[in-house]
Design an enzyme around this catalytic site. Sequence first.
Site, PDB file in Angstrom:
ATOM      1  N   ARG A  79       0.806  -1.236   0.000  1.00  0.00           N
ATOM      2  CA  ARG A  79       0.000   0.000   0.000  1.00  0.00           C
ATOM      3  C   ARG A  79       0.839   1.286   0.000  1.00  0.00           C
ATOM      4  NH1 ARG A  79      -4.391   0.356   4.385  1.00  0.00           N
ATOM      5  NH2 ARG A  79      -4.861   2.149   3.112  1.00  0.00           N
ATOM      6  N   TYR A  87      -0.667  11.354   0.223  1.00  0.00           N
ATOM      7  CA  TYR A  87       0.007  12.418   0.994  1.00  0.00           C
ATOM      8  C   TYR A  87       0.524  13.526   0.076  1.00  0.00           C
ATOM      9  CZ  TYR A  87      -0.477  10.279   5.558  1.00  0.00           C
ATOM     10  OH  TYR A  87      -1.008   9.797   6.725  1.00  0.00           O
ATOM     11  N   SER A  94       1.422  14.786   6.623  1.00  0.00           N
ATOM     12  CA  SER A  94       0.314  15.028   7.551  1.00  0.00           C
ATOM     13  C   SER A  94       0.618  16.250   8.424  1.00  0.00           C
ATOM     14  CB  SER A  94       0.142  13.799   8.453  1.00  0.00           C
ATOM     15  OG  SER A  94      -0.720  14.108   9.519  1.00  0.00           O
ATOM     16  N   CYS A 160      -9.947   0.631  22.656  1.00  0.00           N
ATOM     17  CA  CYS A 160      -8.791  -0.229  22.972  1.00  0.00           C
ATOM     18  C   CYS A 160      -7.813  -0.255  21.797  1.00  0.00           C
ATOM     19  CB  CYS A 160      -9.268  -1.650  23.289  1.00  0.00           C
ATOM     20  SG  CYS A 160     -10.359  -1.682  24.715  1.00  0.00           S
ATOM     21  N   HIS A 194     -17.061  16.235  27.385  1.00  0.00           N
ATOM     22  CA  HIS A 194     -16.741  17.552  27.943  1.00  0.00           C
ATOM     23  C   HIS A 194     -17.552  18.631  27.201  1.00  0.00           C
ATOM     24  CE1 HIS A 194     -14.630  21.154  29.189  1.00  0.00           C
ATOM     25  NE2 HIS A 194     -14.216  20.431  30.222  1.00  0.00           N
ATOM     26  N   ASP A 347      -9.325  23.030  30.572  1.00  0.00           N
ATOM     27  CA  ASP A 347     -10.290  22.716  31.631  1.00  0.00           C
ATOM     28  C   ASP A 347     -10.211  21.243  32.033  1.00  0.00           C
ATOM     29  OD1 ASP A 347     -12.511  23.705  33.295  1.00  0.00           O
ATOM     30  OD2 ASP A 347     -13.639  22.163  32.227  1.00  0.00           O
ATOM     31  N   CYS A 367     -12.915  -4.615  28.816  1.00  0.00           N
ATOM     32  CA  CYS A 367     -14.115  -4.941  28.046  1.00  0.00           C
ATOM     33  C   CYS A 367     -14.658  -6.282  28.559  1.00  0.00           C
ATOM     34  CB  CYS A 367     -13.778  -5.085  26.562  1.00  0.00           C
ATOM     35  SG  CYS A 367     -13.182  -3.575  25.813  1.00  0.00           S
ATOM     36  N   CYS A 370     -13.082  -9.182  26.818  1.00  0.00           N
ATOM     37  CA  CYS A 370     -11.636  -9.102  26.552  1.00  0.00           C
ATOM     38  C   CYS A 370     -10.958 -10.373  27.068  1.00  0.00           C
ATOM     39  CB  CYS A 370     -11.042  -7.886  27.260  1.00  0.00           C
ATOM     40  SG  CYS A 370      -9.237  -7.840  27.189  1.00  0.00           S
ATOM     41  N   CYS A 375      -3.885  -6.617  27.609  1.00  0.00           N
ATOM     42  CA  CYS A 375      -4.745  -5.592  28.224  1.00  0.00           C
ATOM     43  C   CYS A 375      -4.685  -5.714  29.745  1.00  0.00           C
ATOM     44  CB  CYS A 375      -6.197  -5.771  27.797  1.00  0.00           C
ATOM     45  SG  CYS A 375      -6.544  -5.326  26.105  1.00  0.00           S
TER      46      CYS A 375
HETATM   47 FE1  FES Z   1     -10.840  -3.848  25.551  1.00  0.00          FE
HETATM   48 FE2  FES Z   1      -8.966  -5.691  26.209  1.00  0.00          FE
HETATM   49  S1  FES Z   1      -9.979  -5.427  24.286  1.00  0.00           S
HETATM   50  S2  FES Z   1      -9.813  -4.132  27.468  1.00  0.00           S
END
Ligand code: FES
Length: 407
Positions: A79, A87, A94, A160, A194, A347, A367, A370, A375
Amino acid sequence: MLQSMCRNVFSRVSRTMSYATRTSQEEVVKPKTAIVMLNMGGPTNIDQVGDYLFRIMTDRDMIQLPVQSKLGPWIASRRTEDVQKKYMEIGGGSPILKWTNSQGSLLAEALDKLHPETAPHKHYVCFRYVPPFTNDAFTAIEKDGVERAVIFSQYPQYSCATTGSSLNAIADFYKNRSIPKNIKFSLIERWATHPLLAKVFAERIKEKLDVFDPEVRDDVVILFTAHSLPLKAVSRGDTYPHEVAATVANTMLQLNVKNPYRLVWQSKVGPLPWLQPYTDDAIKAYAKQGRKNLLLVPIAFVNEHIETLHELDIEYCHDIAKEAGITRIERAATPNAHPTFISALADIVVQHLANQEKVSKQFLTRCPHCVSERCHKSKEFFKELCAGDVAIDTNNIKSQESQLNVK
Ligand code: FES
């Protein structure tokens, strides 16, 4: 006034090649508080495109492919030429680093005034796929001898795959070195709701609604567009879709207009199912329904980059809209260095500095589906890092990690 403020920041940023903070007398000032700005980054020139794609395609937090160590590099190299051309069409690179530096400098200035007890503040850019990397940012923070480091995701909505990936990279960085005992760390990982974020999006929308003919202005369909996510990640319980929807709802409340609106998803890659409807399909479908005045609003990006400047502006607003017979399509600008956005960032940090919570329970909860030990270990790492408990056995984490299958 804003333009001249931004011009000053741009020239100061370009003159400042190191992370040093300087007064008007050019005296080097030791920063007390680091603001670590996490984002994915984008190639600043076409020579960086190959490595950038390679890093994305081999990052299992971002994308999961079969035999990734072989397929990822193959896709990246296949790619590279096409992406380099894109670009070139947006000016050769970027602008995300330029905008992040601009936002960071303005944020640090605002914080020095709003929260002098933690001043001087200094921003450190921490990108995932192009320099400056995690290693660059955290080495500089340690070298500068800050007392406090606020790790601040620049993705308003947590996923995630994005913020999670940047945080895992920080945990990786500290696997091979000891955690500095003299720095108090804390984390801001999401800020989708926010009110000033909604306000700046509303202001950006208003700027573009105003360019439509008053006869059709109230009927313009506002299409909020965000990077899509594989349905596999959604089913796992990634919070990104509902956090994006929350930003949309807040923005519409703030905007207070009667226009119809929808949330659509862009930038899908690969053959697996992702969140729909896709932005390009929605443009074509509305054209068929006779809804030919559209306004695209990138709701999950805080600065311009390839997905706004090329995918939205060139591919969708120009090519697809023309082909579909759209009468008028506009694209709202991203927040960039809008003063309301800088106020939002300031803030969020001021509230965080005043708050005793160093890392949120929301972040520490995985999650529901998960199964990634990566994680799990990463969240354990941040729990201890932000608690200020520096007695983390990083070697133990490393040896456990090496025995685990990531995702
Ligand atoms: Fe979301 Fe692991 S995939 S905490």
